[in-house]
Design an enzyme around this catalytic site. Structure first.
Site, short mmCIF file in Angstrom:
data_model
loop_
_atom_site.label_atom_id
_atom_site.label_comp_id
_atom_site.label_asym_id
_atom_site.label_seq_id
_atom_site.Cartn_x
_atom_site.Cartn_y
_atom_site.Cartn_z
N GLY A 90 0.54 -1.27 0.00
CA GLY A 90 0.01 -0.09 0.02
C GLY A 90 0.95 1.12 -0.05
N ILE A 116 0.10 2.00 -7.05
CA ILE A 116 -1.28 1.89 -7.32
C ILE A 116 -2.07 1.47 -5.96
N ASP A 127 7.43 -7.44 5.85
CA ASP A 127 7.38 -8.32 4.54
C ASP A 127 6.20 -9.26 4.72
N THR A 132 -1.84 -9.09 -13.35
CA THR A 132 -1.59 -8.12 -14.56
C THR A 132 -1.68 -8.75 -16.18
N ASP A 133 -1.94 -8.15 -17.06
CA ASP A 133 -2.22 -8.49 -18.21
C ASP A 133 -0.98 -9.35 -18.88
N GLU A 134 0.17 -8.89 -18.12
CA GLU A 134 1.29 -9.68 -18.76
C GLU A 134 1.17 -11.12 -18.74
N TYR A 185 9.26 -11.40 -14.32
CA TYR A 185 8.28 -10.93 -13.72
C TYR A 185 6.83 -11.33 -14.17
N LYS A 214 4.23 -13.57 -11.55
CA LYS A 214 2.80 -13.39 -11.29
C LYS A 214 1.87 -14.38 -11.73
N PRO A 242 14.92 6.76 -23.66
CA PRO A 242 15.72 5.33 -24.49
C PRO A 242 14.51 4.60 -24.97
N ARG A 293 1.11 -1.15 -25.65
CA ARG A 293 0.64 -1.20 -24.40
C ARG A 293 -0.79 -0.71 -24.23
N HIS A 307 11.16 -8.99 -25.34
CA HIS A 307 10.18 -7.97 -25.40
C HIS A 307 8.63 -8.24 -25.90
P1 NAD Z 1 5.16 -0.57 -7.00
O1 NAD Z 1 6.34 -1.30 -7.60
O2 NAD Z 1 5.10 0.81 -7.29
O3 NAD Z 1 4.91 -0.96 -5.42
C1 NAD Z 1 5.10 -2.13 -4.97
C2 NAD Z 1 4.99 -1.93 -3.64
O4 NAD Z 1 5.03 -3.27 -3.13
C3 NAD Z 1 6.17 -1.15 -3.12
O5 NAD Z 1 5.40 -0.41 -1.97
C4 NAD Z 1 6.86 -2.24 -2.30
O6 NAD Z 1 7.73 -1.63 -1.07
C5 NAD Z 1 5.97 -3.34 -1.92
N1 NAD Z 1 6.56 -4.42 -1.72
C6 NAD Z 1 7.52 -5.24 -2.31
N2 NAD Z 1 7.84 -6.34 -1.95
C7 NAD Z 1 7.23 -6.39 -0.84
C8 NAD Z 1 7.35 -7.35 0.32
N3 NAD Z 1 8.12 -8.51 0.19
N4 NAD Z 1 6.72 -7.25 1.27
C9 NAD Z 1 5.75 -6.05 1.35
N5 NAD Z 1 5.81 -5.02 0.50
C10 NAD Z 1 6.66 -5.16 -0.67
O7 NAD Z 1 4.10 -1.37 -7.81
P2 NAD Z 1 2.71 -1.02 -8.50
O8 NAD Z 1 3.11 -0.72 -9.90
O9 NAD Z 1 1.88 -0.20 -7.84
O10 NAD Z 1 2.09 -2.32 -8.87
C11 NAD Z 1 1.19 -2.65 -7.72
C12 NAD Z 1 0.66 -4.18 -8.17
O11 NAD Z 1 -0.04 -4.05 -9.18
C13 NAD Z 1 1.62 -5.27 -8.29
O12 NAD Z 1 1.27 -6.58 -7.84
C14 NAD Z 1 1.77 -5.30 -9.77
O13 NAD Z 1 2.38 -6.53 -10.34
C15 NAD Z 1 0.38 -5.10 -10.32
N6 NAD Z 1 0.41 -4.38 -11.58
C16 NAD Z 1 1.09 -3.19 -11.75
C17 NAD Z 1 0.84 -2.55 -12.95
C18 NAD Z 1 1.65 -1.41 -13.48
O14 NAD Z 1 1.53 -1.09 -14.73
N7 NAD Z 1 2.08 -0.39 -12.60
C19 NAD Z 1 -0.28 -2.99 -14.04
C20 NAD Z 1 -0.69 -4.22 -13.54
C21 NAD Z 1 -0.49 -4.92 -12.39
O1 DAU Z 2 1.00 -4.42 -18.50
C1 DAU Z 2 1.01 -4.43 -17.17
C2 DAU Z 2 2.50 -4.17 -16.51
O2 DAU Z 2 2.90 -2.82 -17.12
C3 DAU Z 2 2.83 -4.22 -14.94
O3 DAU Z 2 2.52 -5.63 -14.72
C4 DAU Z 2 4.32 -4.17 -14.64
O4 DAU Z 2 4.31 -4.26 -13.28
C5 DAU Z 2 4.44 -2.75 -15.24
O5 DAU Z 2 5.94 -2.62 -15.19
C6 DAU Z 2 4.18 -2.76 -16.91
O6 DAU Z 2 5.23 -3.39 -17.44
P1 DAU Z 2 5.89 -3.06 -18.92
O7 DAU Z 2 7.05 -3.88 -19.11
O8 DAU Z 2 5.05 -3.01 -19.96
O9 DAU Z 2 6.04 -1.29 -18.41
P2 DAU Z 2 7.45 -0.69 -18.84
O10 DAU Z 2 7.09 0.96 -18.53
O11 DAU Z 2 8.48 -1.25 -18.44
O12 DAU Z 2 7.28 -0.79 -20.62
C7 DAU Z 2 6.28 -0.22 -21.18
C8 DAU Z 2 6.63 -0.15 -22.75
O13 DAU Z 2 7.64 0.75 -22.89
C9 DAU Z 2 7.36 -1.58 -23.24
O14 DAU Z 2 6.84 -1.87 -24.37
C10 DAU Z 2 8.83 -1.22 -23.01
C11 DAU Z 2 8.69 0.07 -23.37
N1 DAU Z 2 9.95 0.73 -22.70
C12 DAU Z 2 10.22 0.53 -21.35
C13 DAU Z 2 11.00 1.31 -20.82
C14 DAU Z 2 11.12 1.34 -19.26
C15 DAU Z 2 11.23 1.61 -23.61
O15 DAU Z 2 10.90 1.72 -24.63
N2 DAU Z 2 11.83 2.25 -23.02
C16 DAU Z 2 12.30 2.13 -21.41
O16 DAU Z 2 13.03 2.64 -21.16
#
Ligand code: NAD
Ligand code: DAU
Length: 341
Positions: A8, A12, A59, A123-125, A147, A151, A202, A211, A273
Site C-alpha cells: 500500500g 497503485i 514483509d 497483470t495482463d502480462e 516478472y 505473477k 531510451p 501497451r 520484449h
Molecule cells: P510498485 O512497484 O510501485 O509498488 C510495489 C509495492 O510493494 C512497494 O510499496 C513495495 O515496497 C512493496 N513490496 C515489495 N515487496 C514486498 C514485500 N516482500 N512485502 C511487503 N511489501 C512489498 O508497484 P505497482 O506498480 O503499484 O503495482 C502494484 C501491483 O499491481 C503489483 O502486484 C503489480 O504486479 C500489479 N500491476 C501493476 C501494473 C503497473 O503498470 N504498474 C499493472 C498491472 C498490475
Molecule cells: O502490463 C502491465 C505491466 O505494465 C505491469 O504488470 C508491470 O508491473 C509494469 O511494469 C508494466 O510492464 P511493462 O514492461 O509493460 O512497462 P514498462 O514501463 O517497463 O514498459 C512499457 C513499454 O515501454 C514496453 O513496451 C517497453 C517500453 N520501454 C520501457 C522502458 C522502461 C521503452 O521503450 N524504454 C524504456 O526505457
C-alpha cells in the site's frame, strides 16, 4: 470492511488506500509494506493522519506477522510485488520470493483467519504477447519474462487454493498503469523526468511495442469494484482499449513539456520484449466500472504532477536508481553515446 492492503505504499496500492479512505467511511485500512526501493511512505502522506489507517513496516513473506494482521482484518488486497520487467531480467530471484511465495503466505493467513474475500492484483502480462485480438479471462496464461512468470505462478497458486480449499479469491489483471506517484523507472515517469532534465528518452527496439494504458485512479477504482461487487472465484481484466506504442508515449510527453523530438534515443530492444498486450474488459464493465481518464488527458495531468512535485521524485533519482539505470541502459551503444546519459 477492515482491509489489509499489502504494497500500500507503492504506486497503485497507495492510490487504492487514499481512494478507499476518501470514499468508504465505514472502511479501515492496515497497510503492510516492506518499503523496497519502490515503496515510499510519502505516497501515503495525504492520509497518514487518518485514524482509520495504520501502517506496518514488514514483509509479506513473514508468516507470523501476516497471520497476526489477517486475524485483525476482514480481507486482504495484495498489491505487494516486485514489478519492473527490466529488473526481473537482471535479478529474478526476489520476484519469485515476493510475488509467488509471498502470495502463498498471504493466502494461508487469510484461509486460517476465515476471510470471505481475498483479492490478488495481477497483470495482463500473464497472457504473454498477444499480437492480434484481445485476451479474455478464460485464455491460457503464457508468461514470457521472469516478472510475468512470477505473477502467473502466484495466479496458479490462487487457482489451486480455489479448487482445493474453496478459497474465495478474486483476481484482477490490470494493464499498464500510469499517473502521479509512479517510481521513475517505468516508461512514462522515466520519460517525463528525463525530458524535464533534457536527458535522452531510451526507446527499446523500433519503439512500436503496444501497451493498453490505464490511469491509476481508474485502476484503483477497478480493484475496489471487483473487491466489493465481484464474484469470488472469478478473474477480471482491467483495460481501457488505449492501444499506444512507445513512439506515441515519447511524443505526447515531449509535446506536453515543449521539448524536442531529438531527445528520443532508439536503443537495443528489451530481451523477450512482448510486442503487444490487449484486453477484453467487458466482464469488469458489467460490474459497473468504466474508465474516466482518456490517455492524452492522463498524460497532461501526469506531466503537470511531475513538474509540480520535483521534491517527490528528485530524491528517488539518486544512488540505487542510477546503479540500476547504468546497468540496464549503459551497455546500449545508442544511449552511451548520448550527451547527458
Ligand atoms: P510498485 O512497484 O510501485 O509498488 C510495489 C509495492 O510493494 C512497494 O510499496 C513495495 O515496497 C512493496 N513490496 C515489495 N515487496 C514486498 C514485500 N516482500 N512485502 C511487503 N511489501 C512489498 O508497484 P505497482 O506498480 O503499484 O503495482 C502494484 C501491483 O499491481 C503489483 O502486484 C503489480 O504486479 C500489479 N500491476 C501493476 C501494473 C503497473 O503498470 N504498474 C499493472 C498491472 C498490475
Ligand atoms: O502490463 C502491465 C505491466 O505494465 C505491469 O504488470 C508491470 O508491473 C509494469 O511494469 C508494466 O510492464 P511493462 O514492461 O509493460 O512497462 P514498462 O514501463 O517497463 O514498459 C512499457 C513499454 O515501454 C514496453 O513496451 C517497453 C517500453 N520501454 C520501457 C522502458 C522502461 C521503452 O521503450 N524504454 C524504456 O526505457
Amino acid at each position: 470492511m477492515r482491509l489489509l492492503v499489502t504494497g500500500g505504499a507503492g504506486f497503485i496500492g497507495s492510490e487504492f488506500v487514499r481512494m478507499t479512505l476518501a470514499t468508504h467511511a465505514d472502511s479501515s485500512v492496515v497497510v503492510l509494506d516492506k518499503l523496497t526501493y519502490a515503496g515510499n511512505l510519502a505516497n501515503l502522506a495525504p492520509v497518514l493522519h487518518e485514524p482509520r489507517l495504520r501502517f506496518v513496516h514488514g514483509d509479506i513473506c513473514d508468516a507470523a506477522l501476516v497471520a497476526d494482521l489477517a486475524r485483525e482484518t476482514d480481507a486482504i488486497v495484495n498489491f505487494a510485488a516486485e514489478t519492473h520487467v527490466d529488473r526481473s531480467l537482471q535479478a529474478p530471484g526476489r520476484f519469485i520470493q515476493t510475488d509467488v511465495y509471498g502470495t502463498f503466505v498471504l493466502m494461508e493467513a487469510a484461509r486460517h483467519a476465515g476471510h470471505e474475500r481475498y483479492l490478488q492484483v495481477s497483470t495482463d502480462e500473464v497472457y504473454g504477447e498477444v499480437l492480434m485480438g484481445f485476451s479474455a479471462e478464460a485464455d491460457a496464461l503464457r508468461p514470457r519474462s521472469p516478472y510475468s512468470a512470477s505473477k502467473a505462478g502466484a495466479e496458479m497458486l490462487v487457482s489451486a487454493y480455489r479448487a482445493s480449499y474453496g478459497f474465495p479469491a478474486l483476481v484482477t489483471r490490470g494493464s499498464n498503469t500510469f499517473g502521479p506517484y509512479q517510481y521513475p523507472e517505468k516508461i512514462i515517469p522515466l520519460f517525463i523526468t528525463n525530458a524535464i532534465d533534457d536527458r535522452p528518452l531510451p526507446l527499446y527496439g523500433s519503439g512500436e511495442a503496444v501497451r493498453d494504458y490505464v490511469y491509476v485512479g481508474d485502476h484503483a477504482r477497478a480493484v475496489d469494484t471487483v473487491l466489493r461487487r465481484g464474484t469470488p472465484g472469478e478473474d477480471y481484466n482491467v483495460g481501457c482499449g488505449n492501444e499506444v506504442n512507445g513512439i506515441r508515449v515519447a511524443g505526447e510527453v515531449l509535446r506536453a513539456l515543449g521539448k524536442p523530438e531529438s531527445l528520443i534515443a532508439f536503443v537495443q530492444d528489451r530481451p523477450g520484449h512482448d510486442y503487444r498486450y490487449a484486453l477484453d474488459s467487458s466482464k469488469l464493465d458489467a460490474l459497473g466500472w468504466s474508465p474516466q481518464m482518456e490517455f492524452a488527458a492522463g498524460i497532461a495531468t501526469t506531466v503537470r504532477w511531475y513538474c509540480e512535485h520535483e521534491d517527490w521524485w528528485r530524491p528517488l533519482k539518486s544512488g540505487e536508481f542510477w546503479e540500476f539505470y547504468r546497468r540496464n541502459y549503459k551497455p546500449l551503444p545508442a544511449l552511451a553515446a548520448c550527451r547527458d546519459f
